[in-house]
Design a protein around this motif. Structure first.
Motif, PDB file in Angstrom:
ATOM      1  N   ASP A 184      65.246   1.867 -19.108  1.00 32.82           N
ATOM      2  CA  ASP A 184      64.261   0.892 -18.651  1.00 32.82           C
ATOM      3  C   ASP A 184      63.927  -0.144 -19.715  1.00 32.82           C
ATOM      4  O   ASP A 184      62.960  -0.902 -19.565  1.00 32.82           O
ATOM      5  N   GLY A 185      64.719  -0.178 -20.797  1.00 36.16           N
ATOM      6  CA  GLY A 185      64.504  -1.162 -21.839  1.00 36.16           C
ATOM      7  C   GLY A 185      63.845  -0.573 -23.068  1.00 36.16           C
ATOM      8  O   GLY A 185      63.695   0.642 -23.204  1.00 36.16           O
ATOM      9  N   PRO A 186      63.392  -1.438 -23.982  1.00 37.57           N
ATOM     10  CA  PRO A 186      62.792  -0.953 -25.229  1.00 37.57           C
ATOM     11  C   PRO A 186      61.324  -0.578 -25.066  1.00 37.57           C
ATOM     12  O   PRO A 186      60.629  -1.081 -24.185  1.00 37.57           O
ATOM     13  N   ARG A 187      60.863   0.320 -25.925  1.00 33.30           N
ATOM     14  CA  ARG A 187      59.442   0.626 -26.039  1.00 33.30           C
ATOM     15  C   ARG A 187      59.184   1.155 -27.444  1.00 33.30           C
ATOM     16  O   ARG A 187      60.122   1.468 -28.184  1.00 33.30           O
ATOM     17  N   THR A 188      57.912   1.230 -27.806  1.00 28.32           N
ATOM     18  CA  THR A 188      57.522   1.688 -29.140  1.00 28.32           C
ATOM     19  C   THR A 188      56.548   2.852 -29.005  1.00 28.32           C
ATOM     20  O   THR A 188      55.697   2.862 -28.114  1.00 28.32           O
ATOM     21  N   LEU A 189      56.699   3.821 -29.911  1.00 24.36           N
ATOM     22  CA  LEU A 189      55.893   5.029 -29.874  1.00 24.36           C
ATOM     23  C   LEU A 189      55.453   5.369 -31.291  1.00 24.36           C
ATOM     24  O   LEU A 189      56.272   5.353 -32.207  1.00 24.36           O
ATOM     25  N   PRO A 190      54.179   5.667 -31.530  1.00 21.08           N
ATOM     26  CA  PRO A 190      53.774   6.106 -32.868  1.00 21.08           C
ATOM     27  C   PRO A 190      54.521   7.369 -33.276  1.00 21.08           C
ATOM     28  O   PRO A 190      54.761   8.255 -32.439  1.00 21.08           O
ATOM     29  N   PRO A 195      64.707  10.513 -20.731  1.00 22.55           N
ATOM     30  CA  PRO A 195      66.148  10.745 -20.585  1.00 22.55           C
ATOM     31  C   PRO A 195      66.967   9.511 -20.974  1.00 22.55           C
ATOM     32  O   PRO A 195      66.714   8.405 -20.503  1.00 22.55           O
ATOM     33  N   GLY A 196      67.930   9.718 -21.845  1.00 25.37           N
ATOM     34  CA  GLY A 196      68.817   8.638 -22.281  1.00 25.37           C
ATOM     35  C   GLY A 196      68.311   7.836 -23.450  1.00 25.37           C
ATOM     36  O   GLY A 196      69.076   7.076 -24.058  1.00 25.37           O
ATOM     37  N   GLU A 197      67.025   7.940 -23.807  1.00 24.60           N
ATOM     38  CA  GLU A 197      66.487   7.111 -24.873  1.00 24.60           C
ATOM     39  C   GLU A 197      67.075   7.478 -26.231  1.00 24.60           C
ATOM     40  O   GLU A 197      67.329   8.650 -26.520  1.00 24.60           O
TER      41      GLU A 197
END
Length: 331
Positions: free
Chosen positions: A182-188, A208-210
């Protein structure tokens, strides 16, 4: 070792697509953990996706004065990076306290964060293990658990997370950049790993898949001192019995900024929020540090053979904070 297929994708999007093909697909970075687990039979992928050609190998400054560390930057290169050494010395200390020089040359930033526990029962496929085979039990609770968790564990799992780097990254409020279907995201970083609860096989919050593409560091805290300390059974090539990473700023004898993370004590890098809250604005002395750390460790639930970790972690962390306070006041 079970036979497996091997592929080198040409780009991150292809890697994500390949990983989505099934649960028996694994990403390969440096291989220092995955290959060992495959030899033991703990990991039995049908497909290994080699990320070695991905464009994740640089350390670059960010516009706000922080750093962006590519997921494939080796531990050795990261520890030697001049920007990291100058602005984030605790990261270098954490990296250099782990593994050996040969392994640091291969181990990667993202792989270090996602390495799996070294619990003896997890690594021995002839033994039950809820993390490896959900519902089979946790023999470590009554068996060999000297090195295992006293914080954040559950009746289903008392494994500890082995990473030194992850503890230091938790203390500097780092974040992971992720790429998935589903594209990029950021996580602490502090939210990347899960506590075991009743589902210890779910170790992290990746979808899944990240895959991890980078780790970002905020700008250094002005006038703060930082360090990483580790206690282990031998001087090198050993995992932490207890470790602590801290960033501390002191002005006029009082704490103006503190972040603190503990390792070797929990199934994930343990951010010491209770201690931080108690120390912010407090007098920067040994008594205050001791009270704050004891407050943090009051949540510990040791078993028969690992209660020693509580005074060990307390003494280690208090000494770290005292040293940082002395350095901060001299700036």
């Amino acid at each position: 070792m079970r036979e497996f297929a091997y592929v080198r994708p040409t780009g991150p999007e292809e890697a994500v697509r390949l990983r989505l093909d099934g649960t028996e697909v694994r990403y390969l970075a440096g291989g220092t953990n995955l290959v060992d687990l495959m030899k033991l039979g703990v990991e039995q992928p049908r497909l290994v996706v080699d990320l070695g050609r991905m464009p994740f190998g640089d350390v670059t400054p960010t516009p706000d004065g922080g750093l962006r560390i590519g997921a494939l930057v080796s531990n050795a290169d990261l520890a030697a990076n001049p920007r990291v050494r100058a602005a984030y010395p605790l990261l270098c200390q954490a990296l250099l306290s782990g593994a050996s020089g040969q392994l640091r040359n291969r181990a990667t930033t993202a792989g270090n964060l996602l390495q799996r526990t070294r619990c003896l029962y997890f690594q021995d496929v002839t033994k039950p293990c809820n993390k490896r085979r959900p519902g089979s039990g946790c023999p470590a609770r009554e068996g060999v658990h000297r090195d295992l968790a006293v914080l954040g564990a559950s009746e289903h799992c008392i494994a500890t997370h082995p990473s030194d780097l992850a503890v230091a990254l938790a203390a500097v409020d780092a974040a992971v950049e992720l790429l998935g279907p589903d594209g990029p995201r950021t996580l602490p970083v502090t939210d990347l790993h899960r506590l075991p609860g009743d589902r210890p096989h779910e170790e992290h919050r990746l979808l899944p898949g990240e895959l991890i593409t980078a780790v970002t560091l905020p700008p250094p805290v002005p006038d703060a001192a930082s360090a990483y300390r580790k206690v282990r059974d031998r001087a090198s090539f050993a995992f932490a019995l207890a470790s602590a990473a801290g960033v501390l700023a002191v002005r006029a004898g009082r704490v103006t900024h503190v972040t603190l993370a503990l390792g070797g004590l929990a199934p994930k890098p343990w951010r010491a929020r209770v201690a931080e809250q108690r120390l912010t604005g407090a007098v920067a002395d040994e008594a205050a540090f001791t009270a704050a750390v004891e407050g943090e460790l009051s949540a510990a639930r040791p078993l028969r053979d690992n209660a020693y970790k509580i005074p060990l972690a307390r003494n280690l962390t208090v000494r770290l904070l005292c040293d940082l306070a002395a350095r901060g006041e001299s700036r």
